[in-house]
Design an enzyme around this catalytic site. Structure first.
Site, PDB file in Angstrom:
ATOM      1  N   CYS A 106      -4.651   2.042  -3.904  1.00  0.00           N
ATOM      2  CA  CYS A 106      -3.462   2.626  -3.265  1.00  0.00           C
ATOM      3  C   CYS A 106      -2.272   1.672  -3.367  1.00  0.00           C
ATOM      4  CB  CYS A 106      -3.730   2.976  -1.811  1.00  0.00           C
ATOM      5  SG  CYS A 106      -4.884   4.351  -1.607  1.00  0.00           S
TER       6      CYS A 106
ATOM      7  N   LYS B 273     -10.615  -1.341  10.264  1.00  0.00           N
ATOM      8  CA  LYS B 273     -10.591  -2.575   9.469  1.00  0.00           C
ATOM      9  C   LYS B 273     -10.762  -3.809  10.362  1.00  0.00           C
ATOM     10  CE  LYS B 273      -7.519  -0.415   6.066  1.00  0.00           C
ATOM     11  NZ  LYS B 273      -8.427  -0.193   4.940  1.00  0.00           N
TER      12      LYS B 273
ATOM     13  N   GLN C 229      -4.550  -5.400   7.051  1.00  0.00           N
ATOM     14  CA  GLN C 229      -5.442  -6.405   6.466  1.00  0.00           C
ATOM     15  C   GLN C 229      -5.285  -7.773   7.126  1.00  0.00           C
ATOM     16  OE1 GLN C 229      -7.681  -5.574   4.160  1.00  0.00           O
ATOM     17  NE2 GLN C 229      -6.945  -3.490   3.863  1.00  0.00           N
TER      18      GLN C 229
ATOM     19  N   ASP D 275       2.932  -4.164   8.186  1.00  0.00           N
ATOM     20  CA  ASP D 275       1.654  -3.476   8.014  1.00  0.00           C
ATOM     21  C   ASP D 275       0.565  -4.525   8.184  1.00  0.00           C
ATOM     22  OD1 ASP D 275      -0.722  -2.519   6.985  1.00  0.00           O
ATOM     23  OD2 ASP D 275       0.130  -1.715   5.142  1.00  0.00           O
TER      24      ASP D 275
ATOM     25  N   HIS E 269       0.857  -1.176   0.000  1.00  0.00           N
ATOM     26  CA  HIS E 269       0.000   0.000   0.000  1.00  0.00           C
ATOM     27  C   HIS E 269       0.899   1.234   0.000  1.00  0.00           C
ATOM     28  CE1 HIS E 269      -2.868   2.961   1.618  1.00  0.00           C
ATOM     29  NE2 HIS E 269      -3.848   2.126   1.321  1.00  0.00           N
TER      30      HIS E 269
END
Length: 414
Positions: free
Chosen positions: A372, A234, A211, A208, A131
């Protein structure tokens, strides 16, 4: 997995859906089929009520207060930090830093640890599937200190190329920062393998996790990552709230990110000393209600059978892939052996934006574009995709609805 989908599981998921008021509405006169969970997840009633209750009954600033409501707010706020610590398996609540989201967590590490430990000629590795928020902060740091940002290649099927990563490992590599799960493809990256390579090379690892945490259990100690960032919204929690986990010794060594209230121990014009962890990174009045809402979301998840939820998501993505082959004219983008419930695709001869518009008219919410992740789209040779990102509250019937919608889209567009 699809054949084994039981009536009991269907009832379990149907009951869960009743906890999410946003799922009960209609869009354009059609029942909402919400397949944009990679962008943000909906919130269960307990999360909405937790935030509303805070504002209705407490609504006071945390720490330093000399009255009852401030004490209650502080207890709930710090209790939320403890909930997050236990949820991701961190050793101490002091290793949990509140942020506005994953993006701020990555920027915090780049601006503090990065500026202190990355210098001229050093290298930072990120994957081609990242991203933008896990690319741009490192680009900015490299421009400031004279370091290099090197992409780790991605295979045609959307998997990270571990052999290529091994070839990139050398003493100049000070940091590896990768997504746990690709937001654009759903590919699950092999974090344990990446960490093992990093430890041999004495490189720091940042993940990261935006997700990741919503799809499966995350144990930061078992993964042995140095930093792990994720966003509340999220994870079925409020927007504007996030978490940065960092190992205590690394956080202690990092300078503050911003100056202001709360992050100081003592302030005078002669000089300022900084607060202890995690407060030296939390300048200003925090998102108190957001932290309480995130804790409510985590407690809600902890009350569900996550094995059933994982099986549900696996059934959803398997059915989507199978129906794409049956319908034909669909190019699946991202077919990693291990992936989350993200179905990214192109309809032959149709622009993704047009497909998204026609699906929306049928009450089906998907996302279109580059997600993104422009470098990834360039690597794969596509301008963008249609992305149907599914959560455990989605149903097999909704996958059917998606493909009925695609059949209509084919009639109009092709």
């Amino acid at each position: 997995m699809i054949d084994a989908y039981s009536a009991e599981t269907r009832r379990y998921i149907d009951n869960i859906r009743q906890d999410f008021p946003a799922l009960q509405q209609q869009v354009h006169g059609k029942p909402l089929v919400y397949l944009d969970n990679g962008a943000t997840t909906h919130k269960p009633n307990v999360v909405i009520e937790a935030e509303a209750t805070f504002y209705r009954t407490v609504n006071s600033n945390v720490h330093r207060g000399a009255h009852y409501l401030s004490d209650v707010a502080t207890e709930q706020f710090e209790g939320a930090r403890k909930v997050v610590q236990e949820f991701i398996g961190a050793l101490k609540p002091e290793e949990i830093v509140w942020t506005r989201g994953t993006t701020e967590g990555i920027n915090l590490v780049a601006s503090t640890w990065g500026r202190k430990h990355i210098g001229k000629g050093d290298r930072i590795l990120v994957s081609e599937m990242e991203h933008h928020s896990n690319i741009v902060p490192w680009q900015m740091l490299c421009a400031q200190v004279g370091a290099e940002l090197i992409p780790i290649p991605v295979k045609d099927n959307g998997e990270l190329d571990l052999n290529a990563l091994a070839e990139l490992m050398e003493p100049r590599v000070k940091l590896i920062s990768v997504a746990h799960v690709s937001n654009a493809l759903g590919s699950v990256n092999p974090i344990p393998d990446i960490v093992r390579m990093a430890r041999i090379n004495e490189s720091v690892v940042m993940v990261d996790g935006a997700q990741g945490v919503s799809h499966f259990d995350v144990d930061v100690l078992q993964l042995d990552v140095d930093f792990y960032a994720f966003s509340s919204h999220k994870l079925f929690g409020p927007t504007g709230m996030g978490v940065l986990y960092g190992k205590e010794e690394l956080l202690n060594d990092m300078p503050p990110y911003q100056g202001g209230g709360e992050m100081i121990e003592h302030c005078s014009f002669a000089g300022t000393t900084y607060n202890q962890l995690p407060y030296k990174f939390e300048a200003g009045t925090p998102n108190i209600a957001g932290a309480i809402g995130l804790a409510a979301a985590i407690n809600y998840l902890n009350g569900l059978d996550r094995k059933v939820l994982a099986a549900q998501e696996e059934a959803l993505i398997q059915k989507a892939h199978a129906m794409a082959l049956e319908l034909g004219g669909i190019r699946i983008i991202g077919e990693a052996a291990k992936k989350a419930s993200v179905f990214s695709f192109l309809l032959d001869g149709a622009h993704p934006a047009d497909v998204g518009t026609l699906l929306d008219q049928q009450g089906i919410a998907v996302r279109t574009g580059h997600h993104c992740a422009m470098p990834l789209m360039e690597r794969l040779g596509v301008p963008g995709t249609v992305r149907a990102s599914m959560a455990f509250y989605n149903t097999l019937d909704e996958v059917d609805a998606l493909f009925k919608g695609l059949e209509k889209a084919k009639m109009f567009l092709l």
